[in-house]
Design a protein around this motif. Structure first.
Motif, mmCIF file in Angstrom:
data_model
loop_
_atom_site.group_PDB
_atom_site.id
_atom_site.type_symbol
_atom_site.label_atom_id
_atom_site.label_comp_id
_atom_site.label_asym_id
_atom_site.label_seq_id
_atom_site.Cartn_x
_atom_site.Cartn_y
_atom_site.Cartn_z
ATOM 1 N N LEU A 32 0.835 -1.198 0.000
ATOM 2 C CA LEU A 32 0.000 0.000 0.000
ATOM 3 C C LEU A 32 0.874 1.253 0.000
ATOM 4 C CD1 LEU A 32 -2.865 1.211 0.192
ATOM 5 C CD2 LEU A 32 -2.633 1.129 2.667
ATOM 6 N N ARG A 33 1.880 1.276 0.826
ATOM 7 C CA ARG A 33 2.762 2.440 0.891
ATOM 8 C C ARG A 33 3.568 2.585 -0.406
ATOM 9 N NH1 ARG A 33 3.623 4.354 6.250
ATOM 10 N NH2 ARG A 33 5.772 4.922 5.793
ATOM 11 N N ALA A 72 -9.505 15.517 6.424
ATOM 12 C CA ALA A 72 -8.396 14.855 7.123
ATOM 13 C C ALA A 72 -7.294 14.529 6.126
ATOM 14 C CB ALA A 72 -8.882 13.582 7.811
ATOM 15 N N MET A 73 -6.088 14.929 6.471
ATOM 16 C CA MET A 73 -4.925 14.709 5.618
ATOM 17 C C MET A 73 -4.053 13.606 6.208
ATOM 18 S SD MET A 73 -5.752 17.104 3.576
ATOM 19 C CE MET A 73 -4.324 17.098 2.485
ATOM 20 N N GLY A 74 -3.414 12.862 5.332
ATOM 21 C CA GLY A 74 -2.508 11.803 5.769
ATOM 22 C C GLY A 74 -1.126 12.001 5.189
ATOM 23 N N LEU A 75 -0.215 11.125 5.576
ATOM 24 C CA LEU A 75 1.171 11.226 5.118
ATOM 25 C C LEU A 75 1.783 9.833 5.070
ATOM 26 C CD1 LEU A 75 3.757 13.054 4.571
ATOM 27 C CD2 LEU A 75 4.207 12.807 7.024
ATOM 28 N N VAL A 76 2.510 9.567 3.998
ATOM 29 C CA VAL A 76 3.360 8.376 3.920
ATOM 30 C C VAL A 76 4.767 8.867 3.650
ATOM 31 C CG1 VAL A 76 3.890 6.276 2.646
ATOM 32 C CG2 VAL A 76 1.515 6.868 3.126
ATOM 33 N N ASP A 88 -5.212 5.814 7.547
ATOM 34 C CA ASP A 88 -4.922 6.338 8.877
ATOM 35 C C ASP A 88 -4.105 5.317 9.661
ATOM 36 O OD1 ASP A 88 -4.858 7.674 11.265
ATOM 37 O OD2 ASP A 88 -6.992 7.520 11.682
ATOM 38 N N ALA A 89 -4.510 4.037 9.577
ATOM 39 C CA ALA A 89 -3.837 2.980 10.339
ATOM 40 C C ALA A 89 -2.434 2.694 9.813
ATOM 41 C CB ALA A 89 -4.681 1.707 10.299
ATOM 42 N N LEU A 90 -2.258 2.734 8.493
ATOM 43 C CA LEU A 90 -0.974 2.347 7.907
ATOM 44 C C LEU A 90 -0.087 3.541 7.556
ATOM 45 C CD1 LEU A 90 -2.132 -0.524 5.512
ATOM 46 C CD2 LEU A 90 -1.436 -0.648 7.909
ATOM 47 N N GLY A 91 -0.635 4.748 7.697
ATOM 48 C CA GLY A 91 0.139 5.939 7.362
ATOM 49 C C GLY A 91 0.890 6.488 8.561
ATOM 50 N N LEU A 136 -1.152 5.989 -6.184
ATOM 51 C CA LEU A 136 -2.406 5.229 -6.148
ATOM 52 C C LEU A 136 -2.713 4.843 -4.714
ATOM 53 C CD1 LEU A 136 -2.292 2.788 -9.205
ATOM 54 C CD2 LEU A 136 -3.968 4.591 -8.771
ATOM 55 N N ARG A 137 -3.971 5.009 -4.340
ATOM 56 C CA ARG A 137 -4.368 4.740 -2.957
ATOM 57 C C ARG A 137 -5.269 3.518 -2.879
ATOM 58 N NH1 ARG A 137 -6.328 10.631 -1.285
ATOM 59 N NH2 ARG A 137 -6.812 9.563 0.672
ATOM 60 N N ALA A 138 -5.653 3.168 -1.644
ATOM 61 C CA ALA A 138 -6.363 1.911 -1.409
ATOM 62 C C ALA A 138 -7.657 1.785 -2.187
ATOM 63 C CB ALA A 138 -6.643 1.753 0.084
ATOM 64 N N ASP A 139 -8.305 2.906 -2.519
ATOM 65 C CA ASP A 139 -9.558 2.825 -3.269
ATOM 66 C C ASP A 139 -9.404 3.310 -4.701
ATOM 67 O OD1 ASP A 139 -9.121 5.463 -2.713
ATOM 68 O OD2 ASP A 139 -11.078 5.845 -1.804
ATOM 69 N N GLY A 140 -8.149 3.443 -5.165
ATOM 70 C CA GLY A 140 -7.912 3.813 -6.552
ATOM 71 C C GLY A 140 -7.734 5.297 -6.798
ATOM 72 N N ARG A 141 -7.936 6.158 -5.786
ATOM 73 C CA ARG A 141 -7.766 7.598 -5.972
ATOM 74 C C ARG A 141 -6.290 7.971 -6.017
ATOM 75 N NH1 ARG A 141 -9.879 10.392 -1.082
ATOM 76 N NH2 ARG A 141 -9.643 8.365 -0.053
#
Length: 721
Positions: free
Chosen positions: A309-310, A469-473, A490-493, A318-323
């Motif tokens: 995923l990361r 809500a913003m995330g970061l990898v 959120d959990a994996l970022g 590409l993200r978990a839902d294709g966005r």
């Protein structure tokens, strides 16, 4: 000498931290003093390792009413469960210290912050994290600190480090920042539409301002710190399997499974890939040793899933839902779904859905806040509910969790900035966010649904507010900021950064970091990207409801306000409250303030107007020359008392009743008779002399009455309420 004290300047005041005098049996213990606010902070860990698969850390923030010289107001006259302010203060500390425990540390650890003195100017919420950092640094508990925490206000365009409560009242910014020597770890703020650049500048100001505290704690640790105990991290049999499992998972279609749009579909397809990988390596699940192999393979698959995923995010955007990283999930909105609520709206973003409901009440509905700061009445309430069905789970339901209180407070700060003043809109407002579906960012959906519900109710807010809500990898030098994160991200970022605001600026934000901290450059990018996402969401909201409705909701109660002479308040209340009870029996609630402001609250607009008319009549002030159709209410040898309007009588002297001399009042007037009268004079005690207008000029006017204590020549004494 018992104990040792260390001191530094924090802002324009001295901060002292003492250790070795109080609570000496605990692993780490310090006493902080800032002004006349004092906290005792302790840190303790169990010797034995927990069997839980997460860090069992608890932070308690205990407010003692003796700290401000008060006896608790509860039935038992002792402190009960922590209030909302204490819970929020505990969360600030938890979010600062949790990321810095070593990976694999599983010893149950407890930090207790007790406020033992409070001067009501130097707020204890940001001192608790400093005490926790010092206590953990001095203890034998493994922890990679120190950290520090400060508040920043802004008055007259100037930043203030650790403002007092009085300064905070005048501040356009309330920013709390925690960090290490090199990076910011936690941010929480409420603002009056601050720009993104101002926020970054304030955060940098805070980070620079906390360095002296970090120096102080490092000095304490170098001189008095204990050796950290050795702990046994969880054994990980899966690590060596990860490359092999990752390759097999990719071959079995892990990439396509992770890019499924729907959460349930994604979970089902990912599970199918995992089961296929395990089945290929453990064909007989009942064989000896198979159970241990399966557990190790499941753990390895979890790591492989996170890595994939990361990788997709960093390399392919590409993200978990294709966005991609900047896209907001599809949004649909419905205004006024509830026919009887004062205001309501459904806000749905992807698989996160919140029902926002607004209720308008009177001053009697406000919330009394009684903590260690000043006592106040809160006229804006926001309650966030997160039932288990929102995530498709079954759990025991009880009171609100700390998470619910924290999320609700963030939404409340975001919306409070755009509310009208109580003088402009004299209602107590309650907003409820019912989370119906949750797959990331339900608190931000509550901001959007709550704003729409207020506008649906007709509350004249200054501008619509939205949240995202913003995330970061981040991997080494590579990183990518994500807009509108999913629960999985959120959990994996590495970051959860919630930003709320209007089209003009930020009204609230909250940032939690799972790594060692982030740089100002990443923060600038996150804020800029959040603004882009926020404007997109505001545009979607405007398509349904662009501004507050012009009229209050038909189901909302009406409040009618008027101003009376403060000296006449007694007339409205009446002896023992008799008059106000009669007014409320007409179908309305009535509140009277010391400055003469009267507010009439009723679900029936006609009832409110009737009460207003009655109050205006009661408090009407007579003027010389006014004429009335009065009613005789009492006769006396010297004249008749005539009621002019409710609560006000005048005296018609016997000499003013007829052109001819009369022997008795009853020869001309009797109780109940109606006649036209005119005010001829009002003495300094408010006593009114009347004449009959048709006889004016035909009989000699009566001499003005001389003031006399106790009444008027045997008549009634002055009327008192």
């Amino acid at each position: 000498m018992i104990g040792k004290t260390y001191k530094t300047m924090l802002g324009d005041r001295e901060l002292s931290i003492e250790t070795g005098r109080l609570a000496k049996l605990v692993s780490g213990s310090v006493t902080l003093r800032y002004g006349d606010t004092m906290l005792l902070v302790t840190a303790q860990a169990r010797e034995e390792k927990s069997t839980l698969d997460f860090l069992p850390l608890t932070v308690e923030f205990e407010e003692r009413h003796y700290a401000v010289g008060k006896i608790p107001g509860s039935f038992h006259r002792r402190e009960g469960r922590p209030g909302e302010k204490a819970i929020l203060s505990a969360r600030i500390t938890d979010r600062q210290i949790r990321p810095l425990f070593p990976k694999g540390y599983r010893h149950e650890t407890q930090v207790i912050i007790t406020v033992i003195s409070a001067d009501q100017q130097n707020l204890p919420d940001v001192l608790g994290p400093i005490g926790a950092s010092a206590a953990l640094s001095l203890s034998d508990i493994p922890w990679n600190g120190p950290t520090a925490c400060v508040r920043v206000g802004q008055v007259g365009g100037q930043f203030i480090l650790n403002p007092t409560a009085d300064q905070l009242e005048r501040s356009s910014l309330d920013l709390v920042v925690a960090g290490t020597r090199d990076a910011v770890m936690m941010v929480e703020a409420g603002a009056q539409g601050a720009s993104e650049e101002d926020l970054v500048a304030a955060i940098e100001f805070a980070h620079a301002g906390m360095q002296g505290v970090i120096d102080l704690i490092e000095t304490m640790r170098a001189e008095l710190g204990q050796e950290k105990f050795n702990f046994l991290a969880d054994g990980d049999l899966s690590t060596d399997l990860v490359p092999e499992v990752a390759e097999a998972a990719r071959a079995a279609g892990l990439r396509d499974a992770l890019l499924a749009v729907k959460k349930k579909d994604r979970s089902a397809r990912t599970k199918a890939v995992r089961d296929a990988v395990i089945a290929a390596r453990v064909p007989d699940a009942d064989a000896d040793g198979a159970a241990e192999q399966i557990l190790a393979l499941k753990a390895a698959f979890g790591k492989a899933e996170k890595q994939e995923l990361r990788r997709l995010i960093l390399e392919d955007d590409l993200r978990a839902d294709g966005r991609n990283s900047r896209t907001v999930r599809p949004i649909w909105i419905e205004a006024r779904p509830l026919p009887r609520a004062h205001g309501s709206a459904i806000f749905t973003r992807g698989e996160t859905q919140v029902l926002g409901v607004a209720t308008l009440g009177t001053e009697r509905d406000n919330l009394l806040v009684d903590d260690l700061t000043t006592e106040e009445n809160d006229k804006f309430l926001l309650h966030y509910n997160f039932p288990p069905y929102s995530t498709g789970e079954v759990k025991r339901m009880g009171g609100q969790s700390r998470r619910e209180i924290g999320h609700g407070n963030l939404a409340k700060r975001a919306i409070r900035a755009v509310l009208p003043t109580f003088e402009e809109f004299p209602y107590v407002i309650r907003l409820v966010g019912e989370v119906l579906e949750s797959n990331g960012s339900s608190s931000m959906a509550t901001v959007c649904a709550g704003t729409l519900a207020l506008m649906d109710a007709g509350v004249p807010i200054k501008a619509p507010v939205a949240g995202v809500a913003m995330g970061l990898v981040i991997e080494g030098e590579r990183y990518r900021v994500l807009t509108d994160i999913l629960g999985l991200e959120d959990a994996l970022g590495d970051m959860d950064f919630k930003v709320c605001g209007t089209a003009e600026g930020v009204t609230a934000l909250q940032m939690d970091i799972k790594v060692g901290g982030i740089t100002p450059q990443i923060m600038r990018e996150a804020l800029a990207q959040a603004r882009e996402g926020r404007l997109h969401i505001l545009g979607k909201m405007a398509e349904v409801l662009a501004a507050p409705r012009a009229e209050l909701s038909p189901t909302a109660p009406r409040i009618v306000s008027l101003k009376i002479n403060p000296e006449l308040i007694g007339k409205v209340i009446g002896p023992g409250g008799k008059q106000i009870r009669e007014l409320e029996a007409m179908g309305a609630q009535v509140t009277v303030e010391e400055d003469g402001t009267v507010r009439i609250f009723s679900a029936d607009g006609s009832a409110a107007e009737a009460v207003r008319t009655r109050i205006e009549s009661i408090t009407r002030e007579a003027k010389v020359g006014e004429e009335f159709d009065g009613t005789v209410v009492k006769t006396a040898p010297f004249g008749a008392f005539v009621n002019l309007y409710p609560g006000q009588d005048g005296m018609l002297h016997i000499s003013q009743m007829s052109e001819e001399r009369i022997n008795a009042v009853e020869d001309v007037l009797n109780v109940g008779d109606k006649l036209r009268v005119k005010i001829a004079g009002i003495d300094d005690r408010g006593k009114i002399d009347l004449i009959r207008p048709e006889l004016e000029g035909k009989i000699a006017p009566r001499e003005p009455r001389a003031p006399r204590p106790g009444g008027d020549r045997g008549g009634r004494p002055p009327r008192r309420d």
